[in-house]
Design a protein around this motif. Structure first.
Motif, PDB file in Angstrom:
ATOM      1  N   LEU A 118       3.690   2.161   2.152  1.00  0.00           N
ATOM      2  CA  LEU A 118       2.757   2.796   1.371  1.00  0.00           C
ATOM      3  C   LEU A 118       4.222   3.679   1.622  1.00  0.00           C
ATOM      4  O   LEU A 118       4.647   4.482   1.150  1.00  0.00           O
ATOM      5  CB  LEU A 118       1.762   3.587   1.811  1.00  0.00           C
ATOM      6  CG  LEU A 118       0.574   2.181   1.567  1.00  0.00           C
ATOM      7  CD1 LEU A 118      -0.930   3.378   2.050  1.00  0.00           C
ATOM      8  CD2 LEU A 118       0.352   2.664  -0.286  1.00  0.00           C
ATOM      9  N   CYS A 119       4.958   4.303   3.039  1.00  0.00           N
ATOM     10  CA  CYS A 119       5.368   4.576   3.766  1.00  0.00           C
ATOM     11  C   CYS A 119       6.827   4.482   3.616  1.00  0.00           C
ATOM     12  O   CYS A 119       7.672   5.446   2.159  1.00  0.00           O
ATOM     13  CB  CYS A 119       5.874   4.786   4.648  1.00  0.00           C
ATOM     14  SG  CYS A 119       4.773   6.211   6.179  1.00  0.00           S
ATOM     15  N   LEU A 120       7.429   3.707   2.215  1.00  0.00           N
ATOM     16  CA  LEU A 120       8.344   2.915   1.884  1.00  0.00           C
ATOM     17  C   LEU A 120       8.580   2.451   0.153  1.00  0.00           C
ATOM     18  O   LEU A 120       9.320   3.374   0.144  1.00  0.00           O
ATOM     19  CB  LEU A 120       8.237   1.699   2.395  1.00  0.00           C
ATOM     20  CG  LEU A 120       9.106   1.340   3.740  1.00  0.00           C
ATOM     21  CD1 LEU A 120       9.804  -0.247   4.438  1.00  0.00           C
ATOM     22  CD2 LEU A 120      10.568   1.374   4.048  1.00  0.00           C
ATOM     23  N   VAL A 121       7.179   2.578  -0.351  1.00  0.00           N
ATOM     24  CA  VAL A 121       7.466   2.816  -0.823  1.00  0.00           C
ATOM     25  C   VAL A 121       6.994   4.337  -1.432  1.00  0.00           C
ATOM     26  O   VAL A 121       8.533   4.946  -2.470  1.00  0.00           O
ATOM     27  CB  VAL A 121       5.422   2.633  -1.699  1.00  0.00           C
ATOM     28  CG1 VAL A 121       6.146   2.971  -3.228  1.00  0.00           C
ATOM     29  CG2 VAL A 121       5.458   1.066  -1.711  1.00  0.00           C
ATOM     30  N   THR A 122       6.527   5.433  -1.000  1.00  0.00           N
ATOM     31  CA  THR A 122       6.598   6.937  -1.233  1.00  0.00           C
ATOM     32  C   THR A 122       7.895   7.217  -1.034  1.00  0.00           C
ATOM     33  O   THR A 122       9.195   7.700  -1.862  1.00  0.00           O
ATOM     34  CB  THR A 122       5.971   7.579  -0.583  1.00  0.00           C
ATOM     35  OG1 THR A 122       4.979   6.909  -0.093  1.00  0.00           O
ATOM     36  CG2 THR A 122       6.194   9.197  -0.514  1.00  0.00           C
ATOM     37  N   HIS A 171      16.696  17.859 -13.099  1.00  0.00           N
ATOM     38  CA  HIS A 171      15.966  16.748 -12.627  1.00  0.00           C
ATOM     39  C   HIS A 171      15.846  15.773 -13.707  1.00  0.00           C
ATOM     40  O   HIS A 171      14.852  15.793 -14.679  1.00  0.00           O
ATOM     41  CB  HIS A 171      14.720  17.283 -11.578  1.00  0.00           C
ATOM     42  CG  HIS A 171      13.705  17.261 -12.367  1.00  0.00           C
ATOM     43  ND1 HIS A 171      12.925  15.992 -12.793  1.00  0.00           N
ATOM     44  CD2 HIS A 171      12.207  18.196 -13.027  1.00  0.00           C
ATOM     45  CE1 HIS A 171      11.512  16.854 -13.458  1.00  0.00           C
ATOM     46  NE2 HIS A 171      11.910  18.388 -13.277  1.00  0.00           N
ATOM     47  N   LEU A 204       9.868   6.745  -4.320  1.00  0.00           N
ATOM     48  CA  LEU A 204       9.861   6.947  -4.942  1.00  0.00           C
ATOM     49  C   LEU A 204      10.910   7.814  -5.620  1.00  0.00           C
ATOM     50  O   LEU A 204      11.011   8.877  -6.040  1.00  0.00           O
ATOM     51  CB  LEU A 204       7.906   7.455  -5.264  1.00  0.00           C
ATOM     52  CG  LEU A 204       6.873   6.480  -5.807  1.00  0.00           C
ATOM     53  CD1 LEU A 204       6.257   7.106  -5.596  1.00  0.00           C
ATOM     54  CD2 LEU A 204       7.597   5.915  -6.969  1.00  0.00           C
ATOM     55  N   PHE A 205      10.749   8.620  -4.095  1.00  0.00           N
ATOM     56  CA  PHE A 205      11.988   9.930  -3.846  1.00  0.00           C
ATOM     57  C   PHE A 205      13.071   9.914  -4.248  1.00  0.00           C
ATOM     58  O   PHE A 205      14.101  10.791  -4.821  1.00  0.00           O
ATOM     59  CB  PHE A 205      11.632  10.776  -2.274  1.00  0.00           C
ATOM     60  CG  PHE A 205      10.677  11.415  -2.299  1.00  0.00           C
ATOM     61  CD1 PHE A 205      10.071  12.354  -2.905  1.00  0.00           C
ATOM     62  CD2 PHE A 205       9.188  11.182  -1.281  1.00  0.00           C
ATOM     63  CE1 PHE A 205       9.258  13.918  -2.513  1.00  0.00           C
ATOM     64  CE2 PHE A 205       7.996  11.984  -1.413  1.00  0.00           C
ATOM     65  CZ  PHE A 205       8.074  12.776  -2.247  1.00  0.00           C
ATOM     66  N   ILE A 241       0.353  -1.446   6.306  1.00  0.00           N
ATOM     67  CA  ILE A 241       0.307  -0.897   4.606  1.00  0.00           C
ATOM     68  C   ILE A 241       0.309   0.401   4.955  1.00  0.00           C
ATOM     69  O   ILE A 241       1.646   0.877   4.077  1.00  0.00           O
ATOM     70  CB  ILE A 241      -1.751  -1.299   4.543  1.00  0.00           C
ATOM     71  CG1 ILE A 241      -2.032  -2.341   4.273  1.00  0.00           C
ATOM     72  CG2 ILE A 241      -2.098  -0.267   3.538  1.00  0.00           C
ATOM     73  CD1 ILE A 241      -0.931  -3.110   3.098  1.00  0.00           C
ATOM     74  N   PRO A 242       0.667   1.024   5.906  1.00  0.00           N
ATOM     75  CA  PRO A 242       0.839   2.401   6.542  1.00  0.00           C
ATOM     76  C   PRO A 242       2.630   2.507   5.595  1.00  0.00           C
ATOM     77  O   PRO A 242       2.974   3.588   5.492  1.00  0.00           O
ATOM     78  CB  PRO A 242       0.006   2.656   7.388  1.00  0.00           C
ATOM     79  CG  PRO A 242      -0.556   2.168   7.902  1.00  0.00           C
ATOM     80  CD  PRO A 242      -0.507   0.519   7.421  1.00  0.00           C
ATOM     81  N   LYS A 243       3.310   1.276   6.442  1.00  0.00           N
ATOM     82  CA  LYS A 243       4.443   1.062   6.382  1.00  0.00           C
ATOM     83  C   LYS A 243       4.887   1.209   5.142  1.00  0.00           C
ATOM     84  O   LYS A 243       6.014   1.358   5.142  1.00  0.00           O
ATOM     85  CB  LYS A 243       5.333  -0.136   7.258  1.00  0.00           C
ATOM     86  CG  LYS A 243       6.531  -0.352   7.650  1.00  0.00           C
ATOM     87  CD  LYS A 243       6.308  -1.357   8.005  1.00  0.00           C
ATOM     88  CE  LYS A 243       8.476  -1.489   8.751  1.00  0.00           C
ATOM     89  NZ  LYS A 243       8.781  -2.314   9.210  1.00  0.00           N
ATOM     90  N   ILE A 265      13.979   9.658  -8.390  1.00  0.00           N
ATOM     91  CA  ILE A 265      13.580  10.836  -8.326  1.00  0.00           C
ATOM     92  C   ILE A 265      15.371  11.323  -8.612  1.00  0.00           C
ATOM     93  O   ILE A 265      15.697  11.622  -9.650  1.00  0.00           O
ATOM     94  CB  ILE A 265      12.999  12.076  -8.571  1.00  0.00           C
ATOM     95  CG1 ILE A 265      11.544  11.267  -8.128  1.00  0.00           C
ATOM     96  CG2 ILE A 265      13.350  13.094  -8.147  1.00  0.00           C
ATOM     97  CD1 ILE A 265      10.403  12.277  -7.710  1.00  0.00           C
ATOM     98  N   MET A 296      -2.190  -6.922   6.953  1.00  0.00           N
ATOM     99  CA  MET A 296      -2.518  -5.804   6.876  1.00  0.00           C
ATOM    100  C   MET A 296      -2.205  -4.581   8.157  1.00  0.00           C
ATOM    101  O   MET A 296      -2.833  -3.512   7.244  1.00  0.00           O
ATOM    102  CB  MET A 296      -3.774  -6.126   5.963  1.00  0.00           C
ATOM    103  CG  MET A 296      -3.924  -6.785   5.043  1.00  0.00           C
ATOM    104  SD  MET A 296      -2.820  -6.275   3.263  1.00  0.00           S
ATOM    105  CE  MET A 296      -4.095  -5.096   2.682  1.00  0.00           C
ATOM    106  N   ARG A 297      -1.644  -5.174   8.554  1.00  0.00           N
ATOM    107  CA  ARG A 297      -1.331  -4.116   9.569  1.00  0.00           C
ATOM    108  C   ARG A 297      -0.498  -2.692   9.224  1.00  0.00           C
ATOM    109  O   ARG A 297      -0.109  -2.169   9.209  1.00  0.00           O
ATOM    110  CB  ARG A 297      -1.103  -4.663  10.988  1.00  0.00           C
ATOM    111  CG  ARG A 297      -2.328  -4.970  12.035  1.00  0.00           C
ATOM    112  CD  ARG A 297      -2.036  -5.149  13.055  1.00  0.00           C
ATOM    113  NE  ARG A 297      -0.894  -6.939  13.238  1.00  0.00           N
ATOM    114  CZ  ARG A 297       0.216  -6.205  13.241  1.00  0.00           C
ATOM    115  NH1 ARG A 297       0.783  -4.746  14.371  1.00  0.00           N
ATOM    116  NH2 ARG A 297       0.879  -7.518  13.529  1.00  0.00           N
TER     117      ARG A 297
END
Lengths: 441, 456
Positions: free
Chosen positions: B8-12, B67, B15-16, B4-6, B19, B1-2
């Motif tokens: 979440l960043c990739l999912v973000t 958009h 998402l961009f 997780i930040p990575k 769009i 689970m180390r």
């Protein structure tokens, strides 16, 4: 290099006709400062330093104050019946007040021997025109960021994520609070002020106070967040300014980087508090007068700066600034509100009229039922602005901004940030665009 | 689970990208927004525009308008405004009243302030104390026109139709409905107040459906206006036209009888919800079920159906939808706002028609206006008809030319004629003007003129 290109494109997007001026002055400064650093003789060093500062402040003076100067000279000439000068108005390059001050910090910090000059021109250009904070700060001192620019940056996911959270908070402050309040404030202040009742006048100025705070601190949050995503740590620019119990404290919490700049690069060189009490008060007042003028080339900003300067001097005289007392928060806030009226209303007679309406005791025509979104948002803004006066608010702030999140916390905060971002995007799409207030400075 | 930040960043980031990709490909299709909106066209690059910053501004607007998630984004924001504040995103077009009843703002204004002035172009804005004069002038002209047409066997009348504000004042947004009475006590009257109060004095025919419906208010189980629309309901318009037809036959030729069935609910028929559509919300407003009434035709009448010309606003559409108008009236014409023509295969606009000829071939001429549109009753029809009936085209043109030559006025020729018709055309100042147009009614088309006729 990517950051450099992105920054140039960013500036060219908003002000294509000024990008060459910005780049030329930056390059010139870079070489002058290198020359200054190499020079052994103190007198020559001083000359190079003066030349570099003259370029920075000369551009600022020309682009920002030439129109103001000519307008006032013309008014004087006209008053004496001597005709007027013809003058083509100069347009203000966006962000000039900020990047000029950053250049000054570079020149002075190298001159003072605090830092060495940048080895590479590209590093220096990046420092001056780095896009997140180019337009409206924070004003990043060279000494605070020199190592970060030259150091090898590594992509750190944790930092990226924290930067994203901070960016979204800033965007939310701007789009969901400042813009919503601002729309009604603009209508109120654009209307008939002479017939404005006292309740509406107070609510309008409180609303503007919140609009300005959420607009400017929102921009700073976005800049800090973007910086963090790119691996930079920009200094904080706000620290709950409206919870201040004195004007001196307010200036330690509001636009912190401007306050620091004024202290380090103006107040101290003027002699600070080392030349007797009288001179200290004069220095203080002068610093704030110039700080007002820095905000805009208009008499209302000069008066606003002088107004704050007066309160600082009085506080220093009475020793109010030495001890924080909670009951002083309200009177300080009232002083700030009147100050923001001067700041907001450029036309001085109108400004005076508005201030008289604040104390008119005319309570007719006050209609709270209208504009529910405005009042709800204003209440929300007030709640956030004063949240840290309470222990749970402080706790919340610490948790949001200064806690290392665990995985579950990260997921929860990320979800909230995504929702907030979607909502901001929705608001941006559905409503008219409104630029940041501090862009004009 | 180390990681997780990575993650979440990739999912973000994804998402961009989503769009951006949606903006470029419009892969997901969303229901278009309702209403009129002029979106920015794709800007063409020009260096001069770039330097001036104009191109960038247009690109910004283009991105905002195109958009990939524009429609859901706007619906989401409008839904938020609705849920949190019961606000319409565009209060200049839609006002939210009590219990989620929607109104167009001019209906609210009409009720509270009688501010029909709202509709006047700036150049024609008139002072409060002059409003009455304008309406009296118009009512007088209407009576004169009725007189001239009546001489030819053409029956002109005005139908005053209720706006939503008249029938459901309890749902109007604050201030309270009593404010209207306060306004009237102050001597401020609306267009409706004028037409309904003074028609007998001027002697023009007028059927006041508002008055009929006033008596139903609070007593009828039928929904007279839909919660989310601006027009009257199907059942209200059906009953109203039934009354209008009965009224018509008190002074004009017989109309084929109709019978109305029992009211029934029909979920399959779409009620009028035009205002809700314009709110562009994400979730529909739960609204009442609508009732309908079926109209059955009776036996044909000997001598054929009378003919009808209607000049009016959009409220008449509901009548057209519910009634077999073309089987009740021969030569039915609908001159919508006295501009566009419907149900006339030969003409599209009133500017193209022989107005006198058309009028003289009709049995009934109906002016059909709801309270809010009454401020401009006839939309220019009354003046034009009076002029063309009483003056030669050359005489009219001569006055128009002389007015056009006077460039000192900020008003258009039509506006000046409207304000000073009797001054420029003195024959119309008489109480009973004489028709001078050589055209007369063709009696062959009025085989049923033996019916009762009312006179002034």
């Amino acid at each position: 290099m990517v950051l450099l290109v992105a920054s140039i494109v960013f500036y060219a997007w908003g002000a294509p006709d000024f990008i060459l001026i910005l780049l030329a002055s930056t390059v010139a400064n870079y070489y002058i400062v290198r020359q200054m650093y190499r020079t052994e003789r103190q007198a020559t060093k001083k000359l190079w330093c003066a030349l570099a500062i003259t370029i920075c402040l000369g551009l600022l003076a020309y682009f920002k104050y030439a129109n103001f100067f000519v307008e006032n000279v013309n008014a004087l000439l006209e008053a004496f019946g001597l005709g007027t000068m013809t003058w083509t108005k100069v347009l203000l390059p966006i962000g000039i007040s900020f990047f000029s001050f950053q250049s000054v910090t570079y020149v002075v910090d190298v001159y003072r021997g605090i830092n060495k000059p940048m080895e590479r021109l590209t590093d220096y250009v990046v420092y001056i025109i780095m896009f997140p904070q180019l337009i409206a700060g924070p004003i990043v001192r060279y000494t605070d960021i020199a190592d970060q620019i030259t150091a090898q940056r590594r992509l750190r996911w944790e930092e990226c994520l924290q930067g994203f959270y901070r960016f979204v908070i800033g965007l939310g402050k701007k789009v969901l609070v400042a813009d919503v309040i601002g729309r009604t404030v603009d209508v109120a202040l654009g209307g008939d002020i002479a017939s404005m009742d006292m309740g509406t006048a107070w609510i309008t100025i409180i609303a503007y106070t919140m609009q300005l705070y959420f607009d400017f601190s929102g921009y700073s949050d976005m800049a800090i967040g973007l910086g963090r995503i790119m691996g930079f740590k920009f200094p904080e620019n706000f620290d709950n300014p409206y919870t201040s119990a004195s004007i001196s404290e307010f200036w330690r919490r509001w636009h912190i980087t401007l306050g620091a700049f004024m202290r380090n690069y103006l107040y101290i060189p003027l002699g600070g508090n080392r030349k007797g009490r009288g001179r200290t008060y004069l220095n203080l007042w002068l610093v704030f007068l110039l700080s007002g003028l820095w905000h805009g080339a208009s008499w209302n900003f000069v008066i606003w700066g002088a107004y704050h300067g007066c309160f600082l001097v009085v506080e220093r005289l009475l020793g109010i600034d030495k001890q924080r007392k909670s009951w002083r928060i309200l009177p300080t806030f009232v002083v700030l509100l009147v100050g923001w009226a001067i700041f907001r209303i450029e036309d001085l007679p109108t400004c005076w009229l508005f201030i008289t309406r604040l104390f008119s005791f005319d309570i007719s025509g006050f209609a709270l039922a209208e504009h529910p979104q405005y009042y709800a948002t204003l209440l929300l803004a007030l709640a956030f602005a004063f949240l840290t006066l309470f222990p749970f608010g402080k706790k919340l702030e610490r948790w949001v901004f200064y806690t290392d999140y665990g995985n579950i916390q990260h997921i929860a905060v990320w979800l909230l940030a995504c929702l907030l971002f979607i909502f901001c995007l929705s608001s941006l799409t559905a409503t008219a665009f409104s630029p940041f207030i501090y862009f004009r400075f | 689970m180390r990681h997780i930040p990575k993650i979440l960043c990739l999912v973000t980031l994804t998402l961009f990208l989503l769009i951006i990709l949606q903006g470029a490909t419009q892969h997901f299709e969303f229901e278009p927004l309702k209403g009129v909106y002029v979106s920015e066209e794709k800007p063409r690059f020009a260096f001069s525009d770039f330097v001036s910053g104009e191109w960038q501004g247009r690109v910004d607007r283009y991105i905002k308008d195109h958009h990939g998630f524009r429609e859901p984004a706007i619906r989401l924001y409008n839904e938020y405004l609705w849920i949190a504040y019961r606000l319409s995103y565009n209060p200049n077009s839609i006002v939210v009243g009590k219990d989620d009843y929607l109104f167009e703002p001019w209906f609210v204004d009409e009720y509270y302030t009688g501010c029909f002035n709202h509709f006047y172009p700036d150049s024609l804005r008139i002072l409060d104390n002059e409003k009455g004069d304008v309406f009296f002038q118009r009512m007088s002209r209407l009576a004169k026109l009725q007189y001239i047409l009546e001489e030819q066997g053409v029956h002109l009348f005005l139908a005053l139709l209720p706006g939503k504000e008249r029938i459901y004042p309890q749902y109007l947004p604050a201030p309270s409905p009593q404010a209207r009475h306060e306004r009237m006590e102050q001597g401020l009257f609306s267009a409706y107040d004028h037409y309904s109060g003074w028609n007998s004095f001027y002697g023009f025919r007028c059927v006041d459906i508002c008055h009929c419906f006033d008596s139903l208010r609070g007593h009828t189980p039928y929904l007279l206006f839909t919660q989310t629309g601006t027009h009257w309901s199907n059942i209200a318009s059906t009953y109203a036209f039934d009354s209008i037809m009965r009224y018509m036959q008190t002074f004009g030729p017989a109309i084929r009888p109709v019978s109305l069935g029992n009211p029934y609910y029909a979920d399959t028929r779409e009620p009028d919800g035009d205002l809700e559509g314009l709110l562009n919300k994400a979730i529909p407003i739960p609204s009442e079920r609508n009732q309908y009434v079926d109209v059955s035709l009776g036996d044909s009448i000997p001598g054929g159906n009378p003919s009808l010309v209607v000049i009016g606003d959009s409220f008449f559409w509901n009548i057209i939808v519910n009634y077999p108008i073309q089987e009740l009236f021969s030569n039915f014409r609908y001159w919508y706002y006295f501009s566009t023509i419907y149900y006339d295969p030969d003409h599209e606009n009133v500017a193209d028609i022989d107005l006198v000829g058309e009028l003289l071939s009709a049995d009934y001429v109906m002016l059909s206006y709801c309270t809010v549109q009454l401020y401009n009753c006839g939309n220019g029809f009354i003046n034009r008809a009076l002029l063309e009936l009483c003056y030669d085209p050359d005489e009219i043109q001569s006055v128009r030319d002389s007015l056009a030559a006077d460039t000192t006025s900020r008003l258009s020729v039509d506006q000046r004629i409207d304000l000073h018709l009797e001054q420029y055309f003195p024959a119309l100042a008489e109480d009973f003007p004489t028709q001078r147009s050589k055209k007369t009614r063709d009696t062959s088309i009025t085989s049923h003129t033996s019916n009762t006729r009312a006179t002034r």
